[in-house]
Design a protein around this motif. Structure first.
Motif, PDB file in Angstrom:
ATOM      1  N   UNK A  40       9.653 -33.109 -49.302  1.00  0.00           N
ATOM      2  CA  UNK A  40       9.548 -34.212 -48.340  1.00  0.00           C
ATOM      3  C   UNK A  40      10.885 -34.419 -47.632  1.00  0.00           C
ATOM      4  N   UNK A  41      11.986 -34.439 -48.407  1.00  0.00           N
ATOM      5  CA  UNK A  41      13.310 -34.641 -47.826  1.00  0.00           C
ATOM      6  C   UNK A  41      13.668 -33.532 -46.852  1.00  0.00           C
ATOM      7  N   UNK A  42      13.343 -32.289 -47.202  1.00  0.00           N
ATOM      8  CA  UNK A  42      13.711 -31.163 -46.349  1.00  0.00           C
ATOM      9  C   UNK A  42      12.925 -31.134 -45.050  1.00  0.00           C
ATOM     10  N   UNK A  43      11.797 -31.843 -45.007  1.00  0.00           N
ATOM     11  CA  UNK A  43      10.928 -31.803 -43.822  1.00  0.00           C
ATOM     12  C   UNK A  43      11.268 -32.889 -42.809  1.00  0.00           C
ATOM     13  N   UNK A  44      11.625 -34.069 -43.294  1.00  0.00           N
ATOM     14  CA  UNK A  44      11.835 -35.199 -42.383  1.00  0.00           C
ATOM     15  C   UNK A  44      13.279 -35.227 -41.894  1.00  0.00           C
ATOM     16  N   UNK A  45      13.485 -35.990 -40.797  1.00  0.00           N
ATOM     17  CA  UNK A  45      14.823 -36.218 -40.274  1.00  0.00           C
ATOM     18  C   UNK A  45      15.349 -37.533 -40.836  1.00  0.00           C
ATOM     19  N   UNK A  46      16.599 -37.495 -41.322  1.00  0.00           N
ATOM     20  CA  UNK A  46      17.176 -38.658 -41.995  1.00  0.00           C
ATOM     21  C   UNK A  46      18.560 -38.968 -41.413  1.00  0.00           C
ATOM     22  N   UNK A  47      18.631 -39.507 -40.191  1.00  0.00           N
ATOM     23  CA  UNK A  47      19.929 -39.732 -39.545  1.00  0.00           C
ATOM     24  C   UNK A  47      20.792 -40.771 -40.254  1.00  0.00           C
ATOM     25  N   UNK A  48      20.197 -41.663 -41.028  1.00  0.00           N
ATOM     26  CA  UNK A  48      20.966 -42.698 -41.710  1.00  0.00           C
ATOM     27  C   UNK A  48      21.327 -42.301 -43.150  1.00  0.00           C
ATOM     28  N   UNK A  49      20.985 -41.048 -43.551  1.00  0.00           N
ATOM     29  CA  UNK A  49      21.286 -40.551 -44.908  1.00  0.00           C
ATOM     30  C   UNK A  49      20.738 -41.462 -45.996  1.00  0.00           C
ATOM     31  N   UNK A  50      19.548 -42.005 -45.735  1.00  0.00           N
ATOM     32  CA  UNK A  50      18.918 -42.861 -46.739  1.00  0.00           C
ATOM     33  C   UNK A  50      18.537 -42.073 -47.984  1.00  0.00           C
ATOM     34  N   UNK A  51      18.319 -40.756 -47.825  1.00  0.00           N
ATOM     35  CA  UNK A  51      17.886 -39.916 -48.944  1.00  0.00           C
ATOM     36  C   UNK A  51      19.043 -39.086 -49.494  1.00  0.00           C
ATOM     37  N   UNK A  52      20.249 -39.558 -49.314  1.00  0.00           N
ATOM     38  CA  UNK A  52      21.422 -38.761 -49.704  1.00  0.00           C
ATOM     39  C   UNK A  52      21.496 -38.502 -51.206  1.00  0.00           C
ATOM     40  N   UNK A  53      20.920 -39.405 -52.046  1.00  0.00           N
ATOM     41  CA  UNK A  53      21.013 -39.189 -53.496  1.00  0.00           C
ATOM     42  C   UNK A  53      19.825 -38.403 -54.044  1.00  0.00           C
ATOM     43  N   UNK A  54      18.992 -37.922 -53.143  1.00  0.00           N
ATOM     44  CA  UNK A  54      17.884 -37.078 -53.578  1.00  0.00           C
ATOM     45  C   UNK A  54      18.422 -35.644 -53.757  1.00  0.00           C
ATOM     46  N   UNK A  55      18.714 -35.250 -54.965  1.00  0.00           N
ATOM     47  CA  UNK A  55      19.200 -33.890 -55.229  1.00  0.00           C
ATOM     48  C   UNK A  55      18.706 -33.444 -56.598  1.00  0.00           C
ATOM     49  N   UNK A  56      18.769 -32.183 -56.834  1.00  0.00           N
ATOM     50  CA  UNK A  56      18.211 -31.582 -58.044  1.00  0.00           C
ATOM     51  C   UNK A  56      19.028 -31.873 -59.298  1.00  0.00           C
ATOM     52  N   UNK A  57      20.240 -32.376 -59.142  1.00  0.00           N
ATOM     53  CA  UNK A  57      21.099 -32.598 -60.308  1.00  0.00           C
ATOM     54  C   UNK A  57      20.803 -33.905 -61.024  1.00  0.00           C
ATOM     55  N   UNK A  58      19.958 -34.739 -60.465  1.00  0.00           N
ATOM     56  CA  UNK A  58      19.645 -36.021 -61.091  1.00  0.00           C
ATOM     57  C   UNK A  58      18.132 -36.196 -61.194  1.00  0.00           C
ATOM     58  N   UNK A  59      17.735 -37.115 -61.986  1.00  0.00           N
ATOM     59  CA  UNK A  59      16.310 -37.385 -62.175  1.00  0.00           C
ATOM     60  C   UNK A  59      15.745 -38.046 -60.921  1.00  0.00           C
ATOM     61  N   UNK A  60      14.591 -37.599 -60.494  1.00  0.00           N
ATOM     62  CA  UNK A  60      13.986 -38.162 -59.280  1.00  0.00           C
ATOM     63  C   UNK A  60      13.598 -39.626 -59.476  1.00  0.00           C
ATOM     64  N   UNK A  61      13.478 -40.035 -60.734  1.00  0.00           N
ATOM     65  CA  UNK A  61      13.114 -41.430 -60.990  1.00  0.00           C
ATOM     66  C   UNK A  61      14.263 -42.390 -60.698  1.00  0.00           C
ATOM     67  N   UNK A  62      15.446 -41.843 -60.489  1.00  0.00           N
ATOM     68  CA  UNK A  62      16.605 -42.685 -60.154  1.00  0.00           C
ATOM     69  C   UNK A  62      16.912 -42.675 -58.667  1.00  0.00           C
ATOM     70  N   UNK A  63      16.147 -41.944 -57.900  1.00  0.00           N
ATOM     71  CA  UNK A  63      16.432 -41.812 -56.469  1.00  0.00           C
ATOM     72  C   UNK A  63      16.079 -43.100 -55.721  1.00  0.00           C
ATOM     73  N   UNK A  64      16.725 -43.263 -54.556  1.00  0.00           N
ATOM     74  CA  UNK A  64      16.482 -44.420 -53.691  1.00  0.00           C
ATOM     75  C   UNK A  64      15.016 -44.439 -53.237  1.00  0.00           C
TER      76      UNK A  64
END
Length: 995
Positions: A40-64
């Motif tokens: 989902x993150x790779x598909x959408x445009x996120x100019x405000x970096x709202x999804x900046x903490x979405x990464x594979x190194x952390x649990x998705x349950x902690x994401x914004x």
């Protein structure tokens, strides 16, 4: 050795723990929910970096924005409103099978709503409002049986609402508003028995509200505004939906009565039925004691004073009422005193564009929370109450287009929040209150079309935020104060049609926001300041009909936005600029400035000016020019005096009076009158002002105020009944016929009105010169059947000659000739001096000069029974012969006072036989006896030797005095004129000649 053993065990235990942890991380990385979110993150445009903490190194349950289930593996909620995301909604979300809440509202998602969302079968809430989604609603979403909340408000969705949505029986909120949905509301929505909110507003839905919707007793909010819905509301609507709190049905085409059962919906707080076709009276609403807003504006609701009393009495129970809006209906009568008992919380009171009359009730100062008072376009009279000055929260006061009078109260000093004040189109007198200058928030001030006098208070020009100032059509004096330059926000200034004098202040150039400036028809003098050319925002400038002199500033040509310019009727001189607005300027914008000239022949020809000459050429030909001008002027004056002498002499012969042939002046009248002016002039078309009715409308007496002292000019106003199928055609036919004809014996049409009335309906009227002595019909047929006409023989002769002169002009002096087609006593009007004027050209025809072409008309041939020529009844075309026939009938009626439909002409005795059966010595038996009782024999002396009253057998030499003289004259008229022949259409042409 023992220590070594313990160390080995520790290392083995650590390896087991580490291996176990690595397996857990690998398991998390392989979680399909996490992979779906990363996709989902790779598909959408996120100019405000709202999804900046979405990464594979952390649990998705902690994401914004992500909330997981209790096992911390499955996504339960995706909550990302208003974070600036865009793109399409990716299909990867379909893998979130445990998803219950999807909130992507207030973003910029595009494309269609994917049908695959139906795979998220646990969804309970979908919120996609305020995006840019297009296309239809997927019908597959109707399979989400657990869905309780769905909101797609403010997108660009289209198509029909899927009937499958009727399967969403758990749904409590459905918001499909502000889209482009079409077709009818599916009846299946009636299955949503748990629905609390249904919003389908601002779409293009059509048809009727399905009856099944009235079965949803749980409905609290129903909004269907701005659609194309039709039909009537059920009479039991208030009983079927007892839990309604907001019922919003505005801007549709609902009709019929407002259901009285709504009074039983005691929970209603907001009721908006505005902009529909509801009619009848307003029902009793007193049980709605929770009502906050009531809007019934723009319908066809009606009332009387008695009904007003019931309505406002019932609304006094609505103690929470803040907005009462009843504008643009047909509510009439007086406002009851119970208006003052409405809710003390009232903030908006709007009854504009109705027919309310009388004075405003007392107690209006009770509404200390009032923000807007909207009373314009009614018929209120009396003075504006002083108590209005105690409403210190008022921001808008609209009372224009009423009949308020007296002085404007000087009570505005306490209204510090006042933003708009319009008092125009009333009858206010006196001076402009200086206390208006204390309303520092004022943006708009309208005082036009009143009777205000004195100078413009300087205090008004201290209102730095003033944007629009209307002061036209008053009697204001003095000059425009130099303080006007402090109004930096001023975009419109209209002071036309006053008595202003002095020069145009140069400080006007400081009003850089000015777009419209009108100072026309005053007594302003001096030159046009060059600083006017610095008003870069100026679009319209009207300085016409003043005493301005000097050259036109070149700077005006540099104003790029200037589109309308009128400098006519001043004393301007010099060369006309050639740039900017002057490139497309027409003659009428500069006419009346004899000293202006064009820079070359092309410009001069276009503007009807002379070409600017050099000083040398002027001196060379100066003497010749003066000589030619003097000779030409002398010849012109001789010709004018000759024609005046000839016309006066002719008139004296006809009337024996010294009356002038020139029409009364009508200076100061507008080119066209507005509906409001006509309504005001006729006192709202009062019955006492009705002076006649015809086939296409009614004629009213009206008084239009034109003098500064309030004096008025009496007019006759013909109001067309546009319900008649050909009334509009009659209006245009009459306008066309009267546009280019001028004759002393034709009724003068001063102006016209083609507008919209207070109900929004089409309105057309003709404004004509008032004839104080009414119609010839009324003189020949007095209301008292026992009385006789008081017209003397001389007056009847003059009337006959006047009508003949008018017909002669229409038939022979007009190009093309005009046939009246409806000549009868009712269309012959008499002025102060009993001179006759022919009117009512609603059936007039233009005769083509080409014999192969028929006469021009848009109205079927008609006339009045008894006066219409017989050949018309056989399909004959309109001709001057037909008018001659009608004139013959009219002549006999003038002298006999017998209508062609009189009982005496029954059983085969028509006017022709009636006239033939009478010999000279029997004339007293057929003529109106009133002739002998009101005619003095001495009055006949000018006519005894004339051809009209002389017998071709020389009987004039033996005419006796007194009554015999009258009888001989009448007999001579009948014989000499050969009126009887005029009743034969075949011989009518012989008599139709100027002689």
């Amino acid at each position: 050795m023992k220590k070594l053993h313990h160390l080995s065990l520790f290392i083995l235990h650590f390896q087991i723990i580490l291996f176990s942890s690595m397996n857990t991380v690998e398991a998390l990385d392989a979680n399909p929910n996490k992979q779906a979110l990363l996709s989902f993150k790779s598909t959408v445009s996120d100019p405000q970096n709202a999804l900046s903490d979405w990464n594979s190194s952390s649990s998705h349950c902690t994401w914004f924005g992500v909330t997981c289930t209790s096992n911390r593996t499955s996504v339960q909620s995706l909550h990302l409103p208003g974070v600036g995301l865009s793109g399409i909604i990716p299909p990867h979300l379909f893998n979130l099978t445990s998803l219950q809440v999807l909130d992507l509202s207030n973003n910029s998602f595009q494309g269609q709503i994917p049908a695959g969302l139906s795979h998220c079968y646990n969804l309970r809430e979908i919120n996609l409002r305020r995006n840019q989604l297009v296309g239809p609603l997927p019908s597959q979403l109707g399979h989400l049986s657990r869905l309780k909340f769905m909101d797609v408000y403010a997108n660009n969705l289209s198509g029909a609402i899927p009937p499958t949505f009727g399967n969403l029986t758990s749904l409590t909120h459905l918001n499909l508003g502000r889209n482009n949905f079409r077709d009818e509301i599916p009846k299946e929505l009636g299955n949503l028995h748990n629905l609390v909110l249904l919003r389908l507003s601002e779409n293009q839905l059509s048809g009727q509200i399905p009856n099944s919707l009235y079965n949803i007793s749980s409905l609290s909010f129903l909004s269907l505004t701005q659609n194309h819905l039709v039909g009537k509301l059920p009479t039991d609507m208030g009983l079927a939906l007892p839990n309604l709190r907001q019922l919003l049905l505005a801007e549709n085409s609902f009709e019929g009565l407002i259901p009285s059962s709504l009074n039983n919906a005691s929970e209603i707080q907001f009721l908006d039925l505005s902009s529909n076709l509801f009619q009848g009276s307003i029902p009793f609403l007193g049980n709605m004691n929770k009502l906050i807003m009531l809007n019934l504006g723009v319908n066809n609701l009606s009332s009387t004073t008695e009904l007003n009393l019931q309505v406002f009495d019932s609304l006094t129970n609505c103690t929470l009422l803040e907005s009462l809006i009843l504008n643009s209906n047909k509510l009439a009568g007086n406002l009851p005193s119970s208006v003052a008992n409405l809710s003390a919380h009232l903030q908006h009171f709007c009854i504009e564009s109705n027919l309310f009359t009388g004075k405003l009730p007392r107690g209006i100062d009770k509404f200390q929370s009032l923000i807007s008072l909207t009373l314009q376009q009614n018929l209120f009279t009396g003075e504006l109450p002083n108590s209005i000055g105690r409403l210190n929260k008022l921001q808008r006061i609209f009372v224009h287009e009423n009949m308020f009078s007296g002085e404007i109260p000087n009570v505005f000093g306490n209204l510090t929040q006042l933003y708009m004040l319009t008092l125009g189109y009333n009858q206010f007198s006196g001076r402009i209150p200086v206390s208006i200058g204390e309303c520092q928030q004022l943006n708009t001030l309208g005082l036009s079309w009143n009777r205000l006098n004195g100078s413009i208070p300087i205090e008004i020009f201290s209102l730095s935020g003033l944007s629009k100032l209307w002061l036209e059509k008053n009697s204001l004096q003095g000059s425009l104060p130099i303080e006007v330059g402090s109004l930096k926000q001023l975009s419109l200034l209209n002071v036309s049609d006053n008595q202003l004098s002095g020069n145009i202040t140069e400080t006007i150039g400081n009003c850089l926001s000015l777009q419209t400036l009108s100072m026309a028809r005053n007594g302003i003098m001096g030159s046009i300041p060059d600083k006017v050319g610095k008003l870069v925002a100026l679009k319209s400038l009207d300085l016409s009909s003043n005493n301005l002199s000097g050259p036109i500033p070149e700077y005006l040509g540099s104003l790029k936005d200037l589109q309308s310019l009128n400098l006519s009727f001043n004393d301007l001189e010099g060369k006309v600029p050639r740039s900017g607005v002057f490139m497309n300027l027409s003659w009428d914008s500069l006419q009346g400035n004899d000293m202006l000239c064009g820079s070359d022949q092309e410009v001069a020809g276009k503007l009807r000016l002379h070409t600017c000459s050099t000083k040398k050429k002027q001196s060379k030909h100066f003497g010749l020019t003066i000589s030619i001008a003097v000779v030409g002027f002398t010849l012109l004056m001789c010709v004018i005096f000759y024609f005046i002498w000839a016309l006066v002499s002719r008139r004296r012969k006809k009337k024996g009076t010294k009356e002038s042939f020139f029409s009364r002046p009508f200076k100061g009248f507008p080119e066209k009158m507005s509906y409001f002016e006509i309504r005001l002039a006729t006192n709202s078309f009062a019955a006492e002002n009705l002076i006649g009715e015809g086939g296409f409308g009614s004629v009213y007496k009206g008084v239009l105020r034109t003098g500064e002292d309030g004096a008025g000019t009496t007019l006759a106003i013909k109001v067309l009944d546009l319900q008649q199928s050909k009334a509009s055609q009659s209006f245009y036919a009459e306008c066309e016929a009267l546009r280019n004809i001028r004759h002393r014996n034709l009724v003068k049409v001063i102006t016209s009105c083609s507008s919209i009335d207070h109900t929004g309906g089409e309105f057309k009227a003709l404004v004509m010169e008032f004839m104080s002595n009414g119609s010839l019909y009324n003189w020949l047929n007095p209301e008292d059947s026992q009385s006789r006409s008081s017209l003397t023989l001389i007056q009847r002769l003059n009337i006959a000659i006047d009508v003949a002169s008018a017909m002669d002009y229409l038939h022979h002096d007009c190009d093309p000739p005009i046939v009246h087609c409806d000549l009868k006593p009712g269309n012959v009007l008499l002025d102060d001096d009993m001179a006759a004027h022919v009117g009512d050209f609603g059936l007039a025809r233009f005769l083509s000069q080409n014999p192969s072409q028929s006469e021009s008309s848009t109205i079927g041939l008609k006339g009045s029974i008894g006066y219409i020529a017989p050949e018309y009844g056989l399909g004959g075309k309109a001709s001057t012969n037909g008018d001659v026939y009608s004139f013959g009938i009219l002549l006999l009626e003038i002298f006999t006072a017998r209508k062609p439909t009189d009982e005496i002409f029954q059983q085969g005795l028509n006017q022709k036989k009636y006239a033939l059966a009478v010999q000279a010595n029997q004339v007293s038996e057929i003529v109106d006896p009133g002739i002998f009782s009101h005619t003095n024999s001495s009055e006949l002396s000018p006519f005894i030797s004339s051809s009209a009253c002389s017998n071709h057998s020389s009987t004039s030499s033996t005419i006796s005095v007194g009554r015999n003289k009258n009888e001989e004259c009448l007999a001579a008229i009948i014989r000499k004129s050969e009126w009887v022949k005029r009743f034969q259409p075949s011989t009518a042409a012989k008599l139709d000649s100027p002689s």
